[in-house]
Motif scaffolding. Structure first.
Motif, short mmCIF file in Angstrom:
data_model
loop_
_atom_site.label_atom_id
_atom_site.label_comp_id
_atom_site.label_asym_id
_atom_site.label_seq_id
_atom_site.Cartn_x
_atom_site.Cartn_y
_atom_site.Cartn_z
N ILE A 1 19.19 17.23 38.05
CA ILE A 1 19.34 17.82 39.39
C ILE A 1 18.26 18.86 39.68
O ILE A 1 17.87 19.05 40.81
CB ILE A 1 20.75 18.42 39.53
N ASP B 1 12.32 19.91 39.75
CA ASP B 1 13.12 18.91 39.06
C ASP B 1 12.20 18.15 38.11
O ASP B 1 10.98 18.36 38.13
CB ASP B 1 13.87 18.00 40.06
N ASP C 1 20.00 12.66 39.14
CA ASP C 1 20.76 13.66 39.89
C ASP C 1 21.98 13.08 40.59
O ASP C 1 23.05 13.67 40.57
CB ASP C 1 19.87 14.44 40.87
N SER D 1 25.64 14.37 39.37
CA SER D 1 26.42 15.28 40.21
C SER D 1 27.75 14.65 40.62
O SER D 1 28.79 15.31 40.57
CB SER D 1 25.61 15.72 41.44
#
Lengths: 317, 422
Positions: free
Chosen positions: A131, A227, B200, B204
């Motif tokens: 993330i 990132d 990601d 998440s």
């Protein structure tokens, strides 16, 4: 010398001529690209060790400021020296084994190490995993270096570029610089003449890594986000190589010239054609690189040196 | 009524007066278009999604700009242009941020400073939304987020950011409500497995689902992160087979989702239910690849084409006419964001950023005014739509059908799934 002064004046005047935030931002991006390509140039250009894994130092430099902010609420700038220190250690760890390899094998090894680091970081929770990490969205004070406008970044980046170029200039004219060029011309020949090849290459990589790390830190502090792909992605390394090669690798101003051409070109093609979503940006961008590689493989610096005398002659006549 | 006058109200009044003075010159004449800067990844890894969303946002602008009385319920569809702005039209300025966070930041600056857009919309990847929104915040320009789901986007105290889409925690909450409903209906859901791709998106959503499941008192039997580029998932499927959870939740991209379904068939493993989290399970190539072996697999979507003749079906026809494809969930969420923005512009009655901001804050759209299956659009103080929600859909034959919540279901849920035994 006259050229250098003119260049300095042009860079100092730019933000006042183009005070619009968008143009200023292009200037900042240009300076950043010039800093990282110049840093790469020390080992990739002067010493001829074409590293395509320099994003590992860029990434370390980019992550550290945001890590210290994220975990300990420290001003991001505190992470800059830590990033440099880690990059130096990394340079030694990577340099010692990979410098045994030469040519393409060295390039491949650097890519492999960088990819490995990217993969580790993208699953490592402490570093934000896939993330990524954020900086302060709104600065808590001047020490966070989160400015509302682009002007402060412009001058900070300009200052760093001047330092990088000054150090490169110094390297170029000392014994160390001659060693580097001797290694580039022929490693065995250099060794037979008594050049401490491994040590010289390692010092060059460390110097280059430290500056690349600073470039990464500047990127992260300005963008406020990092990132795995924007820190350790292979395109980060490739951009440094292309810019240096375009302007002239192994010359003082080569990387700056490359950035002066490539960054406005990138932005302009994306601005004019990006909205159409046709990918024309990449076609133009790639096409220009192909043309330069075909007709001017030595970079624009070499072309200039060939053309300039003719121009002066014409003026004289 | 005597209103207590304190320093804040005085300041607010002074501020409003100053704003109206300052904007007197720049307020639009009758038909000046409203410029909307739209940031999407039109090239790069996510180009397909970016292009599809671009087409969806263009259709949304068309709905607002031209008269579409046939689209019952959709605000501003009936007449041409935006009535509150004297019939002004929307003018879209698209930029391509290439999925690069720093390009997104730079292009947001360009849209505000060069193109002088009145409002921004975007930006697909959460990383790009995270870097583009501070630019809007510093410049005092409203930014409407259509589909970026990272939780932290709305956790930075921004005043100019409005997110219409449901986020990971909303999906997780919907799944838990669904499981509770299943338990009530006699379909046992006591343990779940969470299988997520490890970038990601998967991380998440996987984290949110795992946390919600634990909070709801369910056992999380497995948490399996994997790389979407993998070519063999036998080990992961065997882990699932070993623990045998009641429901397996996949947060996957396309090729890996298909690979999982095939591997499960090969290893003869079928849980009571497989629940996919959009993405790979919604990809046009997913159904043809697995329809014979994964009948009854569930998925989420806030978009449903609906019955022929319905407003959503007509919108789908418009989209299909432009692109040749049915509208998908991601693009639909962006279209809904654009329509939400248009509604706010109409109520603002001005392109003054502060007025648009105020109108967005006051947004209160009802479910029947939406094309997506949200419970409405209403923003909390962080700018998050608190009524964002999703449907659950189930694969029946060659199509997904809405099966949950009951109020929106077009077909009855089949439990357990049939898989290859259909």
């Amino acid at each position: 010398m006259k050229g250098t002064i003119a260049l300095c004046l042009a860079f100092l005047a730019y933000p006042f001529v183009f005070s619009n935030a968008f143009y200023l931002d292009i200037g900042v991006a240009l300076l950043l690209a010039a800093i990282s390509a110049s840093a790469w140039n020390i080992v990739g250009g002067y010493a001829g060790q074409v590293s395509v894994g320099h994003c590992m130092f860029f990434g370390v430099g980019a992550y550290l400021p945001l890590l210290v902010y994220q975990h300990w609420q420290l001003p991001p700038i505190v992470g800059v020296p830590v990033g440099i220190a880690i990059s130096l250690v990394l340079a030694v760890l990577v340099g010692l084994p990979t410098f045994r390899l030469s040519g393409h094998y060295f390039s491949m090894a650097t890519i492999a190490v960088a990819e490995l680091i990217r993969l580790v970081v993208s699953t490592w929770d402490f570093a934000g995993a896939a993330i990524g990490l954020q900086g302060p969205a709104v600065g808590r004070g001047w020490y966070d270096l989160t400015f509302r406008g682009e002007l402060p970044y412009y001058f900070i980046f300009l200052g760093v570029l001047v330092i990088v170029l000054a150090v490169t200039w110094q390297v170029q004219r000392t014994r160390f610089g001659y060693y580097l060029r001797a290694i580039k011309a022929g490693e065995r020949a250099a060794r037979s003449l008594g050049v401490p090849v491994r040590r010289t290459k390692l010092y060059a990589l460390m110097l280059s890594a430290a500056f690349t790390s600073v470039a990464g830190s500047l990127y992260a502090i300005k963008t406020g986000f990092i990132d795995p792909d924007s820190g350790f992605g292979i395109l980060v390394s490739v951009q440094m190589v292309i810019i240096a090669a375009l302007g002239g690798a192994g010359t003082l101003y080569g990387p700056l010239v490359g950035a002066l051409i490539l960054i406005p070109l990138q932005t302009a093609t994306n601005t004019w054609f990006g909205g159409g979503g046709t990918g024309l940006t990449y076609i133009l961008y790639g096409g220009i690189i192909v043309i330069i590689a075909r007709f001017e493989p030595g970079g624009l610096h070499e072309m200039w040196q060939r053309i300039a005398p003719k121009l002066w002659k014409r003026h004289a006549a | 009524m005597v209103k207590q006058v304190n320093r804040r109200t005085v300041l607010a009044g002074a501020g409003a007066a100053a704003t109206s003075l300052a904007t007197g010159a720049s307020s639009v004449r009758a038909a000046d278009p409203v410029k909307v800067g739209v940031l999407f990844p039109l090239t790069g890894n996510a180009a397909a999604a970016g292009q599809a969303s671009k087409a969806a946002v263009e259709i949304a602008a068309e709905i607002v700009n031209d008269a579409h009385p046939e689209l019952v319920g959709i605000p501003l569809a009936k007449d041409a242009g935006i009535p509150g702005l004297g019939g002004a039209k929307l003018e879209l300025v698209f930029i391509d941020h290439q999925g690069n966070p720093s390009v997104a930041q730079q292009q947001a600056l360009r849209l505000i400073n060069q193109d002088k857009v009145n409002v921004l919309l975007g930006a697909y990847q959460s990383s790009c939304t995270l870097t583009a929104t501070p630019v809007a915040e510093r410049n005092g320009i409203p930014f409407v987020v259509g589909d970026s789901a990272a939780g932290n986007i709305t956790q930075r105290g921004f005043k100019w950011l409005f997110r219409v889409t449901p986020i990971a925690s909303d999906f997780a909450a919907a799944y838990m409500t669904f499981f509770a409903d299943m338990n009530k209906a006699g379909h046992k859901v006591a343990s779940v497995a969470v299988v997520n791709e490890n970038t990601d998106y998967g991380t998440s959503v996987g984290d949110a689902v795992e946390a919600a499941a634990k909070k709801a008192g369910l056992t999380v039997s497995n948490r399996i992160p994997y790389s979407a580029s993998t070519t063999d998932v036998s080990a992961q499927v065997l882990q699932l087979k070993d623990k045998n959870p009641d429901v397996v939740i996949f947060i996957s991209y396309t090729a890996d989702a298909i690979l999982y379904m095939k591997t499960m068939k090969n290893l003869d493993y079928m849980p009571a239910m497989v629940l996919g989290d959009d993405s790979g399970f919604s990809d046009p190539s997913f159904i043809p690849a697995i329809q014979d072996i994964a009948q009854g697999v569930m998925n989420r979507s806030a978009w449903d084409i609906g019955k022929p003749g319905s407003t959503t079906s007509k919108i789908n026809d418009m989209y299909k006419g432009k692109t040749g494809r049915d509208l998908d969930d991601t693009s639909g969420r962006n279209m809904q964001a654009m329509l939400t923005l248009a509604d706010a512009l109409n109520r603002a009655g001005s392109v003054d950023p502060a007025k648009i901001q105020a109108a967005l804050i006051a947004t209160d759209l009802k479910p029947e005014q939406l094309m997506m299956g949200y419970r409405g659009v209403k923003f909390d103080e962080t700018g998050q739509n608190i009524l964002a929600s999703t449907y659950l859909i189930q694969l029946k034959g060659k199509d997904y059908k809405v099966v949950w919540p009951d109020a929106n279901a077009t077909e009855k849920l089949v439990w357990p799934m049939k898989g290859w035994k259909a």
